[in-house]
Design an enzyme around this catalytic site. Structure first.
Site, PDB file in Angstrom:
ATOM      1  NE  ARG A 140      38.085  78.177   1.661  1.00  0.00           N
ATOM      2  CZ  ARG A 140      38.189  77.182   2.545  1.00  0.00           C
ATOM      3  NH1 ARG A 140      39.192  77.179   3.423  1.00  0.00           N
ATOM      4  NH2 ARG A 140      37.316  76.189   2.553  1.00  0.00           N
TER       5      ARG A 140
ATOM      6  NE  ARG B 117      30.581  71.865  20.593  1.00  0.00           N
ATOM      7  CZ  ARG B 117      30.374  70.563  20.434  1.00  0.00           C
ATOM      8  NH1 ARG B 117      29.524  69.938  21.232  1.00  0.00           N
ATOM      9  NH2 ARG B 117      31.002  69.893  19.496  1.00  0.00           N
TER      10      ARG B 117
ATOM     11  CG  HIS C 157      21.316  75.962  12.847  1.00  0.00           C
ATOM     12  ND1 HIS C 157      20.909  75.570  11.581  1.00  0.00           N
ATOM     13  CD2 HIS C 157      22.662  75.777  12.872  1.00  0.00           C
ATOM     14  CE1 HIS C 157      21.954  75.154  10.890  1.00  0.00           C
ATOM     15  NE2 HIS C 157      23.016  75.255  11.652  1.00  0.00           N
TER      16      HIS C 157
ATOM     17  CE  LYS D  54      22.097  73.843   3.547  1.00  0.00           C
ATOM     18  NZ  LYS D  54      22.689  72.531   3.941  1.00  0.00           N
TER      19      LYS D  54
ATOM     20  CG  ASP E  98      23.262  68.200   5.030  1.00  0.00           C
ATOM     21  OD1 ASP E  98      23.761  68.862   5.958  1.00  0.00           O
ATOM     22  OD2 ASP E  98      23.842  67.996   3.944  1.00  0.00           O
TER      23      ASP E  98
END
Length: 327
Positions: free
Chosen positions: A24, A40, A81, A99, A179
Site C-alpha cells: 500500500r 509458499r 529471512h 527486521k 519482533d
C-alpha cells in the site's frame, strides 16, 4: 534532456499484514512499482496479487527465476529471512528485508558477506530510519547539540490479540526481543554511531518475563560513556517515548518509531541554559522511503544504504543475541 529511469519492478515475498502495508505504501515511492507477489502457496500469492493489482504471482522459486524482477521485499517470518535473502541475492535481486535480517549474528554476517560478494544492495528494513526527522536527529547528535551523550531511554511494546501464531512460536523465532526489541536496540546502535562513539555496545543487565518465548524484556546497554535502558513486550503496551540526554541538554521524542504509514515528526529539545525548543519536520511514508533507498543504491552500484549501514545491522544483531542470552 536525459530521460527518467524506468521504475524498478518489486516482488514482495509473503502475503501477510506487513507485506500488505508495504504494498500500500509503494505508490508513494518514486523509483519502484509492485510487479510480483511470491508465497509458499502459489494460490495464496495469486489471491494477494489480485487484491493489490500485481500482474505476476507464483512461488518463491518461480518469482526468483524471472528476469523482470529487480528487487525483492521480504515480509515473511523471521526464520525464513536468511534463506530467502540468500536465494534472492543469488538470483541477482536487490533485497529489502524486514527486521531482523538474521535470527543469529552468524546469519546476519553471512548475508552481508554474500551481498558484498555479488555487489547487490541488502537493506534491513528499519523504516523509522528513512525520513526527515531521523535525518535531523542524526544531525543534532553528530553536531554536538546535546553535548557528550550520557543516557538514552526508549521502549516499544504492545499486547498481542492472541497468544497463537508466529509471535509466540519458538520455531519461527518468536518473542518480543526479535519482533519489537530490535527497534530500541537499533536506535542505541545508531545514536552511538552518530555521536562518534566507537566502543562496542555491551548488555550489562537484563530481565523480563519468559514463557515459550520472551514476552517482556528490559536491558541496560553501555556504549562508552552512554548508558541506555531499553524495554520491549508483546504482552503489554509500553510507551513509545525516547529521551536522549547529554552534557548540553536532552531531546525528548514522543514516538521516534512513527508508524507504518507516517514517519515521526517532532521532539522537544531542552538545553542546559533552560531554553526549550520544539524540533519538527515534515512526514513521509517510511516504507516508500526505504523502498526508494534500496532502488537508488541498486542504480548507483552501492551495496548498503546510509540510513541503515551494514556495520549497524551487524552490531544490532550482536546486541539482540546478547539480550536474548542474558534472559
Amino acid at each position: 534532456m536525459t530521460a527518467p529511469a524506468a521504475r524498478a519492478r518489486w516482488a514482495v515475498f509473503g502475503a501477510g499484514a506487513i507485506t500488505a502495508d508495504f504494498v500500500r505504501a509503494l505508490p508513494a515511492a518514486e523509483h519502484g512499482v509492485l510487479h510480483a507477489v511470491a508465497a509458499r502457496d502459489a494460490d495464496r500469492a495469486r489471491a494477494f496479487a489480485d487484491a493489490h493489482g500485481a500482474p505476476v504471482a507464483g512461488t518463491y522459486e518461480q518469482i526468483l527465476a524471472r528476469d523482470d524482477v529487480d528487487a525483492v521485499y521480504l515480509g515473511t517470518v523471521h526464520t525464513t529471512h536468511a534463506p530467502l535473502a540468500h536465494a534472492a541475492l543469488d538470483a541477482g535481486k536487490a533485497v529489502l528485508c524486514e527486521k531482523p535480517l538474521g535470527v543469529a549474528p552468524a546469519e546476519t554476517d553471512e548475508l552481508v558477506a554474500h551481498a558484498d560478494r555479488v555487489g547487490l544492495p541488502l537493506v534491513e528494513a528499519f523504516k523509522y530510519r528513512f525520513a526527515p526527522f531521523p535525518a535531523l536527529l542524526r544531525q543534532l547528535i553528530a553536531g554536538g547539540t546535546l553535548g557528550e551523550l550520557r543516557e538514552l531511554e526508549t521502549s516499544i511494546g504492545f499486547a498481542a490479540d492472541t497468544r497463537e501464531g508466529r509471535l509466540f512460536d519458538p520455531a519461527t523465532a518468536g518473542g518480543a526481543i526479535l519482533d519489537a526489541g530490535c527497534y530500541p536496540v537499533s536506535l542505541v546502535v545508531g545514536v552511538a554511531a552518530w555521536a562518534g562513539i566507537a566502543t562496542e555496545p555491551v548488555v550489562v543487565a537484563a530481565d523480563g518475563v519468559v514463557g515459550a518465548v520472551d514476552e517482556q524484556a528490559r536491558a541496560t546497554i553501555t556504549v562508552g560513556p552512554l548508558t541506555a535502558r531499553v524495554a520491549t513486550a508483546i504482552t503489554a503496551p509500553l510507551p513509545r517515548r525516547t529521551v536522549i540526554r547529554g552534557t548540553a541538554g536532552e531531546l525528548e521524542i514522543p514516538n521516534v518509531w512513527g508508524s507504518r504509514v507516517e514517519s515521526a515528526d517532532a521532539g522537544i529539545l531542552r538545553r542546559r541554559d533552560g531554553s526549550v525548543e520544539e524540533v519538527r519536520t515534515g512526514t513521509i511514508s517510511p516504507m516508500a522511503a526505504e523502498a526508494d533507498a534500496t532502488i537508488l543504491a541498486l542504480r548507483a552500484g552501492r551495496r548498503e544504504v546510509a540510513e541503515m549501514p551494514w556495520a549497524q545491522t551487524r552490531a544490532t544483531a550482536r546486541l539482540l543475541a546478547a539480550w536474548r542470552a542474558a534472559l
